[in-house]
Design an enzyme around this catalytic site. Structure first.
Site, PDB file in Angstrom:
ATOM      1  N   ASP A  99       0.975  -1.149   0.082  1.00 56.81           N
ATOM      2  CA  ASP A  99       0.104  -0.123  -0.014  1.00 56.81           C
ATOM      3  C   ASP A  99       0.866   1.172   0.047  1.00 56.81           C
ATOM      4  O   ASP A  99       1.710   1.047   0.649  1.00 56.81           O
ATOM      5  CB  ASP A  99      -1.185   0.014   1.173  1.00 56.81           C
ATOM      6  CG  ASP A  99      -2.370   0.434   0.944  1.00 56.81           C
ATOM      7  OD1 ASP A  99      -2.482   1.656   0.327  1.00 56.81           O
ATOM      8  OD2 ASP A  99      -3.169  -0.194   1.273  1.00 56.81           O
ATOM      9  N   ASP A 200      -2.935   4.606  -2.368  1.00 55.97           N
ATOM     10  CA  ASP A 200      -4.110   5.006  -1.492  1.00 55.97           C
ATOM     11  C   ASP A 200      -4.642   6.534  -2.093  1.00 55.97           C
ATOM     12  O   ASP A 200      -3.898   7.491  -2.185  1.00 55.97           O
ATOM     13  CB  ASP A 200      -3.552   5.151  -0.128  1.00 55.97           C
ATOM     14  CG  ASP A 200      -4.770   5.433   0.705  1.00 55.97           C
ATOM     15  OD1 ASP A 200      -5.718   4.674   0.877  1.00 55.97           O
ATOM     16  OD2 ASP A 200      -4.738   6.615   1.456  1.00 55.97           O
ATOM     17  N   GLU A 249      -6.088   3.870  -6.049  1.00 55.61           N
ATOM     18  CA  GLU A 249      -7.627   4.086  -5.291  1.00 55.61           C
ATOM     19  C   GLU A 249      -8.146   5.315  -5.726  1.00 55.61           C
ATOM     20  O   GLU A 249      -7.535   6.310  -5.448  1.00 55.61           O
ATOM     21  CB  GLU A 249      -7.140   3.910  -4.069  1.00 55.61           C
ATOM     22  CG  GLU A 249      -8.852   3.873  -3.258  1.00 55.61           C
ATOM     23  CD  GLU A 249      -9.042   4.590  -1.988  1.00 55.61           C
ATOM     24  OE1 GLU A 249      -9.849   4.136  -1.276  1.00 55.61           O
ATOM     25  OE2 GLU A 249      -7.971   4.933  -1.414  1.00 55.61           O
ATOM     26  N   HIS A 317     -11.484  -3.489   3.044  1.00 59.77           N
ATOM     27  CA  HIS A 317     -11.467  -3.018   4.505  1.00 59.77           C
ATOM     28  C   HIS A 317     -12.116  -1.534   4.829  1.00 59.77           C
ATOM     29  O   HIS A 317     -12.229  -1.507   5.755  1.00 59.77           O
ATOM     30  CB  HIS A 317     -10.016  -2.829   4.994  1.00 59.77           C
ATOM     31  CG  HIS A 317      -9.175  -1.514   3.909  1.00 59.77           C
ATOM     32  ND1 HIS A 317      -9.162  -1.522   2.706  1.00 59.77           N
ATOM     33  CD2 HIS A 317      -8.803  -0.369   4.666  1.00 59.77           C
ATOM     34  CE1 HIS A 317      -8.621  -0.479   2.138  1.00 59.77           C
ATOM     35  NE2 HIS A 317      -8.382   0.407   3.394  1.00 59.77           N
ATOM     36  N   ASP A 318     -12.887  -1.108   3.795  1.00 63.28           N
ATOM     37  CA  ASP A 318     -13.711   0.148   4.113  1.00 63.28           C
ATOM     38  C   ASP A 318     -14.982  -0.075   3.793  1.00 63.28           C
ATOM     39  O   ASP A 318     -15.849   0.687   4.024  1.00 63.28           O
ATOM     40  CB  ASP A 318     -13.160   1.273   2.904  1.00 63.28           C
ATOM     41  CG  ASP A 318     -11.767   1.723   3.345  1.00 63.28           C
ATOM     42  OD1 ASP A 318     -11.275   1.904   4.379  1.00 63.28           O
ATOM     43  OD2 ASP A 318     -11.150   2.310   2.270  1.00 63.28           O
TER      44      ASP A 318
END
Ligand code: ISL
Ligand code: CA
Length: 543
Positions: A99, A200, A249, A317-318
Site C-alpha cells: 500500500d 491510496d 484508489e 477493508h472500508d
C-alpha cells in the site's frame, strides 16, 4: 502478451494484516502470521497479495497515517520478517503488492513535526498551510471523516489542510521537493523487489484553489481535480522502469474517464473506484441494491472494453461484507456473488474472509466499534438529535469494522486467529463460518472460489473475452456472456431466493451449450430457465 501485463491473468487477494493471523499471541495479526498462511493462499490459487499498510504509524487510521515510510510497525514485526515474507512468497510464485499512502502522512511524521515549527521552516511547504484564526478557517470545506478540512495550529497561527483526519495532514504535491522525496521512497521499495503498489486516495492529491466555490458536490475541490495528470505521469514514469502492477484508489474518477487511468498505457494498470460498492448509511436499508450493482458494473465493464482494464471487487477493508450487503449471509449467496465477480473482465481482488463467507458483525454497542470515522459519524448523528439506538443502527450499517474483524480460521478459541483476546472481537459465527470448512465439505465456499479461479486462469475467453450484460432489467438475475471468436461463456446467477423464470432468444441453439460449473444440480441451458435460491450456472458454447 507483454511481460508487463502479467496482472491481466492474475487473481489478487487483499490482506488486512491486523486481522489476518496472529503469530505471537498479542491479539494483533502480523507478518509472520501471513508467512504461516502462504500455503493456504497458494491452495486457493491466487497470484498476488495486496497488504494494507504495515509501516510505522500512530494508528489513528489503522496504518493509513504513516510516520516512517521505510520502517515496519512493531505490531507487525520487523524489516527482516518482511524480507522473509517476500522471499517465501516469491518462492511460491506469489507476488506482493504494498500500500502506498502519499496523499498524506501522519502528523507524527518528521516532515510534519518540522513543518509545524515555524513559517520559514524548510519543511513548511511540504504541507498546505493558510492564514486562519481559531474561529475562522480558510474555507468551509468538509473532510471525509467529518468536520473541517482545516485544523488551526497555535504555534504559527495558521491552519493546515487534511481531507481525512486531522492527524493525517495532506502533502503538498505542488512542491517538487515533496515529490522527489516520495519518488525516492517508491524506488526504495521497488528496488527491494516488491511487485507493485495499491496507491491510496490518489485522486485527492490535487486541490482546487482555496477560494473555489462548492456547488453540488462537496468533495469536488479535492476529487480528481484537473492538473493531477502531471503528477500521475511522473508516477507512471517510475513504475514503468519496473515490471510491476499498480492499482490506484481513485474515487471520483467516472467510468468514461477511466480509460486514461487504466490499462497498459494508463496512469495505473487499474483503479479502485467505489461507485458500485454502495455504503449504506440509512436506517431500515441494510441491503445493497442488486439493480445498482448490475448497472454500475455494466457501465464499467462496457466503458473499459476497448481501452483500459477493470479491478474487480465486492468488498475491502472500508466496506461491509458483500455476503451481508448483497446476500443473506448464506453460503449459497457467497457462492453466487463469487460467480458473478470472478468471471467479469478485469483482475479480481478477493478480500480476506470473503472466500469462506465471512459476514457482517452484529455490533450492538458503540464500544465494540473501532474505526474512527464510524465513531465520529455516530457522535455527529447524536449531536444532530438522532436517538442513540437509531444513530447506532445507521453508523453500524455503514461501518468499516464489519470487514476488519479477525479472520475465522477454524472452530477454536478466537476462531483460530489468536490465542489471546484479539484487538477487535471475532464474530461468534466462526463456529460455522471458517476456513477449516474446506477440509470438511467439498461443497464449501472456498472450493467454489478455487474452482472459479482455476477455470478463469485456464480460459482465455474468461480473461480477454468481450463482456455483455444480458437481462439488464431483471431485478435479481445477474447474467452475462464473455465471448471470443471461438467460444462463448454464459454466466447465469440468481442473486436472491425467490423463484423466477428468465427467457433467452429463440434463435439460440441450446444443444450447443454445455454446463461447466454449477452451485446446484446440473441443469441444461434452455430457452426458459427457472431459477431460485442463489443458484449459479456457468455454460460454454464452442463455435
Ligand atoms: O471517503 C471517500 C469518499 O467518501 C473516498 O473517496 C476515499 O478516497 C477513500 O475512503 C479513501 O480510503 C483510503 O484512504 C483512507 C483510509 O482510511 C482508507 O482505509 C483507505 O482505503 C485514508 O488513508
Ligand atoms: Ca501478533
Amino acid at each position: 502478451l507483454e511481460k508487463n501485463s502479467w496482472w491481466k491473468n492474475a487473481v489478487g487477494y487483499q490482506i488486512y494484516p491486523r486481522s489476518f493471523k496472529d503469530s505471537n499471541h498479542d491479539g494483533i495479526g502480523d507478518l509472520n502470521g501471513i508467512r504461516q498462511k502462504l500455503p493456504y493462499l497458494k491452495e486457493l490459487g491466487v497470484d498476488f497479495i495486496w497488504i494494507n499498510p504495515i509501516y510505522a504509524s500512530p494508528n489513528v487510521d489503522n496504518g493509513y497515517d504513516i510516520s516512517d515510510y521505510q520502517a515496519i510497525h512493531e505490531d507487525f514485526g520487523t524489516m527482516d520478517d518482511f524480507q522473509a515474507l517476500l522471499k517465501e512468497a516469491h518462492a511460491l510464485d506469489l507476488k506482493i503488492i504494498m500500500d502506498l499512502v502519499v496523499n498524506h502522512t501522519s502528523d507524527q511524521h518528521p516532515w510534519f513535526i518540522e513543518s509545524k515549527k515555524s513559517l520559514d521552516n524548510p519543511y513548511r511547504d511540504y504541507y498546505h498551510w493558510a492564514d486562519a484564526t481559531k474561529d475562522q478557517m480558510p474555507n468551509d470545506w468538509q473532510s471525509f471523516f467529518g468536520g473541517s478540512t482545516w485544523t488551526y495550529d497555535e504555534t504559527t497561527q495558521q491552519a493546515y489542510f487534511h481531507v481525512f483526519a486531522k492527524e493525517q495532514p495532506d502533502l503538498n504535491w505542488k512542491n517538487p521537493r515533496v515529490r522527489h522525496e516520495i519518488y525516492q521512497m517508491i524506488r526504495w521499495w521497488l528496488d527491494l523487489g516488491i511487485d507493485g503498489f495499491r496507491i491510496d486516495a490518489i485522486s485527492h492529491i490535487q486541490k482546487e484553489p482555496w477560494d473555489f466555490k462548492i456547488t453540488d458536490n462537496q468533495w469536488a475541490p479535492f476529487m480528481n481535480v484537473s492538473g493531477i495528470e502531471m503528477y500521475l505521469k511522473e508516477l507512471k514514469a517510475i513504475f514503468n522502469e519496473y515490471t510491476v502492477m499498480t492499482v490506484g484508489e481513485a474515487s471520483g474518477v467516472p467510468h468514461h474517464e477511466a480509460g486514461a487511468w487504466t490499462g497498459d498505457h494508463g496512469y495505473f494498470n487499474m483503479i479502485f473506484e467505489l461507485e458500485h460498492c454502495e455504503r449504506i448509511g440509512e436506517i431500515g436499508r441494510q441491503k445493497g441494491s442488486i439493480p445498482h450493482l448490475k448497472h454500475s458494473l455494466n457501465q464499467w465493464q462496457t466503458s473499459l472494453e476497448e481501452d483500459g482494464w477493470n479491478a474487480l471487487y465486492l468488498e475491502n477493508h472500508d466496506t461491509p461484507r458483500s455476503v451481508s450487503v448483497y446476500g443473506d449471509d448464506s453460503p449459497e449467496a457467497a457462492k453466487a456473488l463469487a460467480t458473478v465477480l470472478l468471471l467479469l473482465k478485469g483482475t479480481p481482488f478477493i478480500y480476506q474472509g470473503q472466500e469462506v463467507g465471512m459476514t457482517n458483525y452484529p455490533f450492538s454497542s458503540i464500544e465494540e466499534l473501532n474505526a474512527a470515522d464510524t465513531i465520529h459519524f455516530y457522535q455527529t448523528l447524536l449531536a444532530q438529535g438522532t436517538i442513540s439506538t437509531d444513530a447506532l443502527a445507521i453508523a453500524v450499517n455503514w461501518s468499516r469494522d464489519h470487514s476488519r474483524t479477525p479472520f475465522q480460521w477454524e472452530d477454536a478459541l478466537h476462531g483460530g486467529f489468536s490465542t489471546t483476546e484479539p484487538w477487535l472481537k471475532v464474530n461468534e459465527n466462526y463456529r460455522m463460518i471458517n476456513a477449516a470448512q474446506k477440509d470438511l465439505k467439498t461443497s464449501s465456499i472456498f472450493h467454489h472460489y478455487q474452482a472459479l479461479i482455476r477455470l478463469r486462469k485456464q480460459t482465455d475467453a474468461l480473461i480477454y473475452g468481450k463482456f455483455q450484460l444480458l437481462l439488464p432489467e431483471h431485478p435479481t438475475v445477474f447474467c452475462y456472456t464473455r465471448t471470443t471468436q471461438t467460444e462463448s461463456w454464459l454466466i447465469l446467477v440468481q442473486l436472491g431466493r425467490k423463484q423466477t423464470t428468465v427467457s433467452f432468444p429463440d434463435s439460440w441453439d441450446y444443444s450447443k451449450w454445455e454446463e461447466i460449473v454449477t452451485t446446484v444440480d446440473a441443469k441444461p441451458l434452455e430457452q426458459l430457465m427457472c431459477l431460485s435460491d442463489y443458484e449459479a450456472h456457468i455454460y460454454r458454447k464452442t463455435t
